[in-house]
Design a protein around this motif. Structure first.
Motif, PDB file in Angstrom:
ATOM      1  N   TRP A  64       0.918  -1.112   0.207  1.00  0.00           N
ATOM      2  CA  TRP A  64       0.061  -0.321  -0.198  1.00  0.00           C
ATOM      3  C   TRP A  64       0.581   1.442   0.099  1.00  0.00           C
ATOM      4  CZ3 TRP A  64       0.037   3.468   4.516  1.00  0.00           C
ATOM      5  CH2 TRP A  64      -0.799   4.349   3.708  1.00  0.00           C
ATOM      6  N   TYR A  65       2.159   1.192   0.969  1.00  0.00           N
ATOM      7  CA  TYR A  65       2.792   1.991   0.829  1.00  0.00           C
ATOM      8  C   TYR A  65       3.477   2.504  -0.475  1.00  0.00           C
ATOM      9  CZ  TYR A  65       6.371   5.804   2.998  1.00  0.00           C
ATOM     10  OH  TYR A  65       6.434   7.244   3.236  1.00  0.00           O
ATOM     11  N   THR A  66       3.826   1.308  -0.772  1.00  0.00           N
ATOM     12  CA  THR A  66       5.001   2.158  -2.364  1.00  0.00           C
ATOM     13  C   THR A  66       3.795   2.466  -3.556  1.00  0.00           C
ATOM     14  OG1 THR A  66       5.429  -0.570  -2.246  1.00  0.00           O
ATOM     15  CG2 THR A  66       5.691   0.407  -3.883  1.00  0.00           C
ATOM     16  N   ALA A  67       2.688   1.696  -3.223  1.00  0.00           N
ATOM     17  CA  ALA A  67       1.909   2.067  -3.812  1.00  0.00           C
ATOM     18  C   ALA A  67       1.403   4.441  -3.642  1.00  0.00           C
ATOM     19  CB  ALA A  67       0.036   1.810  -4.599  1.00  0.00           C
ATOM     20  N   LEU A  68       1.320   4.227  -2.774  1.00  0.00           N
ATOM     21  CA  LEU A  68       1.145   5.811  -2.469  1.00  0.00           C
ATOM     22  C   LEU A  68       2.492   6.283  -2.767  1.00  0.00           C
ATOM     23  CD1 LEU A  68      -0.949   6.799  -0.635  1.00  0.00           C
ATOM     24  CD2 LEU A  68       0.166   7.049   1.599  1.00  0.00           C
ATOM     25  N   ARG A  69       3.305   5.416  -2.517  1.00  0.00           N
ATOM     26  CA  ARG A  69       3.834   7.198  -3.386  1.00  0.00           C
ATOM     27  C   ARG A  69       3.665   7.687  -4.745  1.00  0.00           C
ATOM     28  NH1 ARG A  69       9.286   2.969  -1.878  1.00  0.00           N
ATOM     29  NH2 ARG A  69       9.456   2.952   0.679  1.00  0.00           N
ATOM     30  N   ALA A  70       3.573   7.290  -5.672  1.00  0.00           N
ATOM     31  CA  ALA A  70       3.043   8.179  -6.772  1.00  0.00           C
ATOM     32  C   ALA A  70       2.314   8.844  -6.357  1.00  0.00           C
ATOM     33  CB  ALA A  70       2.623   6.716  -7.423  1.00  0.00           C
TER      34      ALA A  70
END
Length: 773
Positions: A64-70
């Protein structure tokens, strides 16, 4: 991106949001745009605050955090929102800085700008809502879709939208600023008026049916222009509240009787093209192509070329609404109106273009829209009452303090106007100098009604002007004469400069410049100022028609005064240095001397009506080489700028050339008296474009001047100029009588030269569609 970087990005946006929300709450404006902007920014702030908490508590290793970085990548959704906030802050606070303590924050945004800003806010709000659901698959998909949707426009905004080159391209394709007019008109709307129009079933069908056309006709002064502005405002409100801002377009044209020469088919189509490209900068390609084809050659696109570019841009929209106001003010003597309407109808073929037009009851216009939805415009009693109620604050204290009298004022004016907003305004203005209840009631009892009501109201306004102190009366006459005789709309700065000119003075005294508010106050409500465009104008088209009938009797010396003012201004000592040697120097001159453009371009049109009276002053100006060079440079100023544009004017132009250009035979004769032995040489003298006096007179349609020059022995077949010779120039521009004169004088009908290569005059006339020639 590490967790701290993402958190820092969110915090930076939250801090900026807080500051902008303070400004939005303090701004002196109760507009729906400002309210909606504050609400949406506040909603997004709360969402981002919650997101920040989840990020700080979350595990950076999770998907989720990885996706949020975008969200926080460069030029990504957070950057887009931050840019929108910075735009809001800069426009409200003069670049982010409050000018002085106590300064009032003002709302300066047009609807088109708010569509873009609220679109960015809405996109990020949607993504943050998804992010808070902690579904990384859904979030990744949404960010990817959003990124693809905005990428082309984002790139364009970065590389073009905030770029001087992009602005220059749009200014080149069209110098008009109809959005400024829209802002001026909608500000004059009394809150709550026009609801009957928006609720009409014809309007509902126009808004919903593909390729629909709505024709709104009405009597003069019924409020057609205000309703056009209300329709445009409603369209932008609809886009602001929806996610269709990128696929739906809005464009409009306000026809103006004072700008007829500037409103040909090409320029009106170009204005529509400009607005649609401004809304979506990535669609600038067709404009760039036209610029490459024409700019370096100094030519302008034809109606067909602009039409083709507009068609290409329309293909990128799913639906486009086009509103044309005051078609009756669009000239049709040369077929412009018919050609323009034909092009608009052609745009609807195969595309969802929805057209709305307003006009008086002109038979040929009514016939053109015989298949369209029709809605007659007439001010409703409720709207007129609201309008009058909104004007109470302007009226004398005896009315403001007496609620019963206010009701009487509203009822009597509503009863008298019979569906004419303009008459309601004039009747309200007639009460401005009434200081007692008796005077107010007496005036109300005599309010004019019926078909002659407008003329009667104008006559009463003139009587109020004449009853002022002599200084105010004379000032009002000058202001009204300038506006009614002006060849194009004048700005307040131009008007004030013109009024400051003093006879026989070689310099303009800044202490003689009047205050704009004083100009309005002495004109009894007949003159208004459009704040966005800074144009000073008559309150209505019918006011111009009234003055056209009475001005010669009311102010017979007006044209002499105007022509003298222009010539005196052109002869000021600051212009005796001659023409400017660079674009920068030229632009600085125009900025510092704002009446110069009007005076240089139109002095001769005013002088021609009083030529014998103005002759001495004109000769004095035309005999000064440097003054003539300065004026000739400004006269040739194009509507768009390019490298070296200021030097594209006829060097070696003399006073005689300007005289021929404007068609002033009496002045020409006076100038020739000083060169009697050289008349033959003078007649054949060419400027740097190869233009002779005969060529200029023929090309600009001055019959008396052409005859005079031929009688004096001018060579009818002299070669030179853009079109090659006088016959060619007259043929291209459709001057039938002059073509006859030239042929009778022995012009060679088969001479080949000019703009059309090795063509002759017959081919040039055919190319331009001048059948009779």
């Amino acid at each position: 991106m590490d967790p701290l970087s993402l958190t820092a990005s969110i915090i930076a946006v939250l801090q900026l949001s807080t500051k902008v929300l303070e400004y939005l709450n303090d701004v002196k404006d109760a507009s729906k745009d400002r309210t909606q902007c504050a609400l949406e920014t506040s909603n997004l702030y709360n969402l981002l605050f919650n997101l920040r908490a989840q990020v700080e508590e979350g595990d950076a290793t999770k998907e989720w955090y990885t996706a949020l970085r975008a969200l926080a990548v460069e030029n990504g959704p957070l950057d887009q929102f931050k840019e929108a906030l910075e735009t809001l802050q800069a426009r409200m606070t003069d670049g982010g800085r409050l000018k002085k303590a106590g300064d009032i924050l003002m709302w300066k945004f047009k609807k088109e700008e708010m569509v873009s800003i609220l679109g960015r806010i809405e996109r990020l709000k949607t993504l943050v809502e998804i992010a808070l659901q902690r579904d990384h698959f859904k979030l990744s998909r949404a960010i990817k879709t959003d990124t693809e949707a905005i990428k082309s426009d984002l790139d364009s905004v970065r590389t073009r939208g905030d770029n001087a080159e992009h602005r220059r391209l749009l200014q080149w394709i069209s110098s008009t600023d109809y959005p400024a007019q829209q802002s001026d008109i909608i500000k004059r709307r009394q809150e709550g008026t026009g609801q009957w129009f928006l609720a009409a079933p014809q309007v509902a069908r126009w808004l919903s049916e593909p390729q629909a056309t709505l024709f709104c006709s009405g009597i003069p002064g019924a409020g057609k222009t205000i309703l056009a502005a209300i329709a445009i405002d409603h369209l932008f409100d609809h886009l602001l509240k929806s996610m269709q801002s990128s696929s739906h377009g809005v464009a409009y044209v306000y026809c103006n009787y004072k700008a007829r020469e500037e409103q040909d088919t090409s320029q009106m189509l170009a204005a529509i093209l400009k607005q649609l490209v401004q809304a979506r900068p990535s669609l600038v390609g067709p404009v760039e192509l036209l610029h490459k084809q024409h700019a370096d050659r100094g030519t302008r696109p034809s109606p067909d070329e602009v039409f083709s570019a507009l068609r290409d841009v329309l293909a990128r929209y799913s639906t486009v609404y086009i509103v044309i106001d005051a078609l009756d003010e669009c000239q049709d003597s040369d077929g412009t109106r018919r050609q323009f309407l034909t092009k608009l109808r052609d745009l609807q073929v195969g595309r969802d273009v929805r057209l709305m037009a307003t006009s008086r009851f002109i038979p040929e216009i009514v016939d053109w829209f015989n298949q369209a939805l029709k809605l007659e415009v007439q001010a409703s009693k409720e709207d007129v009452k609201r309008f009058v109620a909104g004007q109470i604050c302007r009226l004398p204290k005896c009315i403001q303090r007496n609620s019963a009298l206010q009701e009487i004022v509203q009822e009597k004016i509503v009863e008298a106007v019979d569906g004419m907003f303009l008459l309601a305004r004039l009747h309200t203005d007639s009460l401005l100098d009434k200081r007692t209840v008796k005077d107010v009631k007496s005036t109300l009892a005599k309010l004019s009604k019926g078909s002659a009501a407008l003329d009667h109201a104008y006559k009463e306004a003139i009587q109020r002007i004449e009853g002022q102190l002599s200084g105010d009366y004379e000032l009002a006459k000058k202001v009204l004469s300038w506006i009614t005789y002006a060849k194009r709309p004048l700005t307040t700065t131009e008007m004030c400069c013109a009024l400051a000119v003093e006879p026989d003075e070689a310099d303009l005294d800044t202490e003689n410049i009047p205050d704009v508010e004083d100009l309005l106050s002495v004109c009894a409500g007949l003159v208004v100022v459009d704040q966005e465009s800074a144009v000073i104008r008559l309150v209505h088209y019918t006011t111009q028609e009234y003055f056209d009938r009475i001005r010669d009797a009311w102010d017979p010396g007006a044209q002499l005064y105007i022509a003298s003012t222009c010539l005196t201004y052109l002869s000021l000592s600051i212009f005796k240095t001659g023409s400017c040697s660079s674009n920068q120097e030229f632009e600085e001159r125009l900025q510092e001397s704002q009446f110069l453009d009007y005076a240089a371009k139109h002095w001769g049109e005013h002088a021609v009506t009083v030529e014998d009276q103005i002759c001495e002053l004109a000769c004095s100006f035309l005999s000064h080489k440097e003054l003539v060079s300065c004026a000739a440079q400004v006269l040739s100023r194009p509507k768009y700028t390019y490298q070296g544009y200021s030097q594209a004017y006829p060097k070696d132009s003399t006073g005689l050339h300007l005289t021929a250009r404007f068609g002033l035979p009496i002045v020409l004769e006076a100038l020739l008296l000083n060169q009697v032995r050289e008349t033959a040489l003078v007649l054949e003298r060419r400027d740097s474009y190869g233009q002779t006096l005969l060529y200029l007179a023929a090309g600009h349609g001055h019959q008396r001047m052409v005859k005079l020059l031929l009688d004096k022995g001018a060579d009818v077949n002299a070669q030179g100029g853009r079109y090659g010779n006088a016959l060619h120039a007259a043929s291209v521009r459709g001057h039938e009588t002059i073509v006859k004169l030239l042929l009778e004088a022995g012009a060679d009908v088969n001479a080949q030269s000019g703009r059309y290569g090795n063509d002759n005059a017959l081919q040039a006339a055919s190319y331009e569609g001048h059948e009779t020639i």
